[in-house]
Enzyme design. Structure first.
Site, PDB file in Angstrom:
ATOM      1  N   HIS A 204       0.827  -1.213   0.000  1.00 55.28           N
ATOM      2  CA  HIS A 204       0.000   0.000   0.000  1.00 55.28           C
ATOM      3  C   HIS A 204       0.854   1.253   0.000  1.00 55.28           C
ATOM      4  O   HIS A 204       0.527   2.249  -0.627  1.00 55.28           O
ATOM      5  CB  HIS A 204      -0.924   0.011   1.216  1.00 55.28           C
ATOM      6  N   ARG A 302     -10.474   4.589  -0.369  1.00 53.19           N
ATOM      7  CA  ARG A 302      -9.906   3.770   0.720  1.00 53.19           C
ATOM      8  C   ARG A 302     -10.118   4.520   2.034  1.00 53.19           C
ATOM      9  O   ARG A 302      -9.256   5.283   2.484  1.00 53.19           O
ATOM     10  CB  ARG A 302      -8.415   3.521   0.475  1.00 53.19           C
ATOM     11  N   ARG A 338     -15.288   2.340   0.050  1.00 49.77           N
ATOM     12  CA  ARG A 338     -14.940   1.019   0.566  1.00 49.77           C
ATOM     13  C   ARG A 338     -14.901   1.113   2.089  1.00 49.77           C
ATOM     14  O   ARG A 338     -14.247   2.002   2.646  1.00 49.77           O
ATOM     15  CB  ARG A 338     -13.572   0.567   0.054  1.00 49.77           C
ATOM     16  N   GLU A 433     -11.116 -10.097  -4.173  1.00 50.89           N
ATOM     17  CA  GLU A 433      -9.662 -10.088  -3.985  1.00 50.89           C
ATOM     18  C   GLU A 433      -9.173 -11.326  -3.239  1.00 50.89           C
ATOM     19  O   GLU A 433      -7.974 -11.536  -3.085  1.00 50.89           O
ATOM     20  CB  GLU A 433      -9.203  -8.805  -3.290  1.00 50.89           C
ATOM     21  N   ASN A 456      -4.483  -6.366  -6.561  1.00 52.86           N
ATOM     22  CA  ASN A 456      -3.284  -6.348  -5.707  1.00 52.86           C
ATOM     23  C   ASN A 456      -3.330  -7.510  -4.718  1.00 52.86           C
ATOM     24  O   ASN A 456      -2.372  -8.266  -4.570  1.00 52.86           O
ATOM     25  CB  ASN A 456      -3.188  -5.039  -4.925  1.00 52.86           C
ATOM     26  N   ASP A 457      -4.464  -7.615  -4.023  1.00 53.75           N
ATOM     27  CA  ASP A 457      -4.579  -8.712  -3.062  1.00 53.75           C
ATOM     28  C   ASP A 457      -4.867 -10.033  -3.751  1.00 53.75           C
ATOM     29  O   ASP A 457      -4.422 -11.083  -3.298  1.00 53.75           O
ATOM     30  CB  ASP A 457      -5.659  -8.406  -2.010  1.00 53.75           C
ATOM     31  N   ARG A 467       2.600  -9.368  -0.936  1.00 55.20           N
ATOM     32  CA  ARG A 467       2.766  -8.132  -1.707  1.00 55.20           C
ATOM     33  C   ARG A 467       3.701  -7.147  -1.019  1.00 55.20           C
ATOM     34  O   ARG A 467       4.176  -6.193  -1.633  1.00 55.20           O
ATOM     35  CB  ARG A 467       1.392  -7.483  -1.987  1.00 55.20           C
ATOM     36  N   CYS A 504      -9.927  -2.419  -9.871  1.00 59.06           N
ATOM     37  CA  CYS A 504      -9.340  -1.259  -9.189  1.00 59.06           C
ATOM     38  C   CYS A 504      -7.932  -1.504  -8.643  1.00 59.06           C
ATOM     39  O   CYS A 504      -7.380  -0.659  -7.962  1.00 59.06           O
ATOM     40  CB  CYS A 504     -10.256  -0.765  -8.081  1.00 59.06           C
TER      41      CYS A 504
HETATM   42  C1  PEP Z   1      -6.512  -4.502  -4.175  1.00 59.00           C
HETATM   43  O1  PEP Z   1      -6.288  -5.338  -3.303  1.00 59.00           O
HETATM   44  O2  PEP Z   1      -6.256  -4.680  -5.386  1.00 59.00           O
HETATM   45  C2  PEP Z   1      -7.086  -3.191  -3.822  1.00 59.00           C
HETATM   46  C3  PEP Z   1      -7.440  -2.338  -4.746  1.00 59.00           C
HETATM   47  O3  PEP Z   1      -7.191  -2.898  -2.516  1.00 59.00           O
HETATM   48  P1  PEP Z   1      -5.931  -2.442  -1.655  1.00 59.00           P
HETATM   49  O4  PEP Z   1      -4.783  -2.168  -2.609  1.00 59.00           O
HETATM   50  O5  PEP Z   1      -6.321  -1.239  -0.897  1.00 59.00           O
HETATM   51  O6  PEP Z   1      -5.669  -3.621  -0.792  1.00 59.00           O
HETATM   52 MG    MG Z   2      -7.029  -5.150  -1.248  1.00 55.46          MG
END
Ligand code: PEP
Ligand code: MG
Length: 543
Positions: A204, A302, A338, A433, A456-457, A467, A504
């Site tokens: 993040h 977020r 979110r 995710e 991402n997750d 990550r 996203c």
């Molecule tokens: C993700 O996990 O792709 C996401 C957009 O949420 P975050 O990056 O805040 O975990």
């Molecule tokens: Mg996420």
């Protein structure tokens, strides 16, 4: 200005966020990875470390009283005595004195001094040939863990903020890890670079550094032992090179290098018909940028980041004011709120959540909200009030949903919290995710109003690759057949259900993936505001 000319040292780490900068080091005193992680402290930094020790002793002492009472009630008086003994050791003035002496004489951080002193006590007792006494040695190990646990959850801070950090510009923050807490805590107008010992490309904090356009390099283990507050540093966030005490020649070489065009602020372009590009918003600066870039809405707000920045939860009224402001700023374009995605690397030190062995698989996202219903309910009420406005409609998105049962449960907690409100239309969506939820997209689509894929997750959990860990970043790559197969399944499920699906994660902000997304029927993405123009240009060529 450094008085003596120091030898230039060049090191190379993992490039997280592009750009080059020359500035002075600001050390940040947060240790997340190793109890033995050491950094140098001096001047006011020493007093700060001593204050951390005193506060940690106080908090650990309070916790021991709670544990003592609980054990006495549930198990017995004799068993509870262990914790009285531990409290006495913890509060022994000699112990504190030794820790403080170690900090002041060795110029080291509190965590390191505590580890050193308590480890040596433990070792000395273990060496005594007496069963009773050597058994007591473990108490020292336990006290150490208790103190470090408290210290790990303390609000971290800059080491040298009374020196150049507070007044000077051009500071390069050097930390154990570029945590989200750190990134939101730091004034982006004064900070020109981040250098860290740990942290992955899609952590993040790396996302935030890129969103702010600040160069960042990670994976430089031990770097804090090589520098102090105020050391001159050059950072190249494109190649991962960091130079300690750079010479004038190196500075001239790097800063004039033709390999990279000078950083330019992206210019807004018009939306592309048939392909919606919304913005991900984490920090207030992102909202300004999102409006400047003419985003077609906020596809991922977020909400946890402003809580992290404040170091406390907000009241319902405070949340309402914030959410109302952002909804109005977007002038009817739509915002996907979110719900708080707390936990893992987005720890909230003020919550004093017990440290977990594996926080990415622990108390986070929807699971945490179900465990802390008060937090969820307050946020639900604030959001419902936004929708009270005549004809109002809001979109809320649940983070880290694992299956249909969990969604049904969390949605009912949300609705129950607002049952006495005269709210408008509320759409309930989820983040895809976690692989288990992705695999049951069809069932979930029967329950939800919309969804967004958090790549991402999803990458982290699908390939079991952290990550946040720079050591495995070479393997953090979603662009594999199985990933796209799953993405296609989700897109098909959305089309069959006739419900909206967006993407996203960071992947959506990379033009090279836009063709694949369009081919599978995705017509909406949400990206970091600075990426909007490039994505629109890529989509325009394909539409
Ligand atoms: C993700 O996990 O792709 C996401 C957009 O949420 P975050 O990056 O805040 O975990
Ligand atoms: Mg996420």
């Amino acid at each position: 200005m450094e008085k003596t000319k120091q030898k230039e040292t060049r090191i190379e780490g993992l490039a997280l966020s592009k750009g080059r900068a020359v500035g002075k080091v600001c050390l940040f005193n947060e240790n997340r990875h190793s109890n033995l992680s050491m950094y140098k402290v001096e001047g006011e930094g020493i007093e700060r470390e001593i204050a951390r020790v005193d506060r940690a002793i106080e908090i650990a002492g309070e916790r021991l009283v709670v544990i003592h009472d609980r054990v006495e009630e549930r198990i017995g008086k004799a068993e509870a005595e262990i914790f009285t003994a531990q409290k006495m050791i913890l509060e022994d003035s000699q112990l504190r004195k030794e820790v403080v002496t170690h900090i002041t004489e060795e110029n080291v951080n509190a965590d390191y001094a505590i580890t050193h002193v308590l480890d040596s006590y433990e070792a000395r007792l273990q060496a005594i040939d007496d069963e009773y006494i050597s058994a007591r040695a473990t108490d020292f190990g336990e006290i150490k863990r208790r103190l470090l646990d408290v210290m790990g959850n303390m609000q971290p801070s800059l080491q040298c903020d009374k020196k150049h950090c507070q007044h000077g510009k051009n500071r390069i923050i050097v930390a154990d890890e570029l945590t989200p807490t750190l990134t939101v805590d730091i004034d982006p107008d004064l900070t020109i670079g981040f250098v860290t010992e740990h942290g992955g490309v899609n952590s993040h904090a790396a996302i935030l550094a890129r969103a702010l356009g600040i160069p960042a390099v990670s994976g430089l283990q031990g770097v804090r032992g090589l520098i102090g507050c105020g050391t001159n540093l050059l950072i190249d966030g494109s190649s991962g090179v960091v130079i300690i005490h750079p010479t004038d020649e190196s500075i001239a070489d790097f800063m004039d290098a033709e390999t990279e065009a000078p950083r330019v602020e992206p210019v807004a372009v018009d939306p592309v018909k048939g392909f919606e590009v919304m913005a991900n918003v984490s920090l207030p600066a992102d909202l300004d940028e999102c409006i400047r870039m003419n985003a077609e809405g906020v596809g991922l707000y977020r909400t946890e980041f402003e809580v992290m920045a404040a170091g406390r939860f907000f009241s319902e009224d405070e949340l309402f004011d914030r959410y109302d402001k952002i909804a109005k700023a977007m002038a009817g374009k739509g915002v996907v709120f979110r719900l708080f995605d707390i936990g893992s690397d987005k720890a909230m030190p003020f919550m004093q959540i017990p440290s977990e062995e594996n926080p990415a698989l622990g108390w986070r996202g929807a699971r945490l909200l179900l465990g802390r219903r008060d937090v969820l309910e307050t946020q639900a009420r604030a959001l419902a009030r936004i929708s009270e406005v005549k004809g109002g409609r809001i979109k809320i998105m649940y983070p880290m949903i694992i299956d249909a049962d969990q969604f049904v449960e969390i949605k009912s907690v949300f609705l129950n919290a607002i049952k006495d409100f005269n709210y408008g239309e509320i759409l309930h969506g989820i983040m895809f995710e976690v692989p288990s939820a992705c695999l049951m997209a069809r069932e979930l689509y029967e329950l939800i109003d919309f969804a967004s894929i958090g790549t991402n997750d999803l990458t982290q959990y699908l390939f079991a690759v952290d990550r946040d860990n720079e050591l495995v970043s070479y393997d953090y790559n979603p662009d594999r057949a199985v990933f796209w197969k799953l993405m296609n399944q989700m897109a098909d499920a959305a089309q069959e259900a006739g419900k909206p699906l967006s993407v996203c994660g960071e992947l959506a902000g990379d033009p090279q993936h836009i063709r694949k997304l369009i081919d599978m029927g995705i017509t909406s993405v949400s990206v970091s505001p600075r990426r909007i123009t490039d994505i629109r240009k890529a989509a325009a060529e394909l539409m």
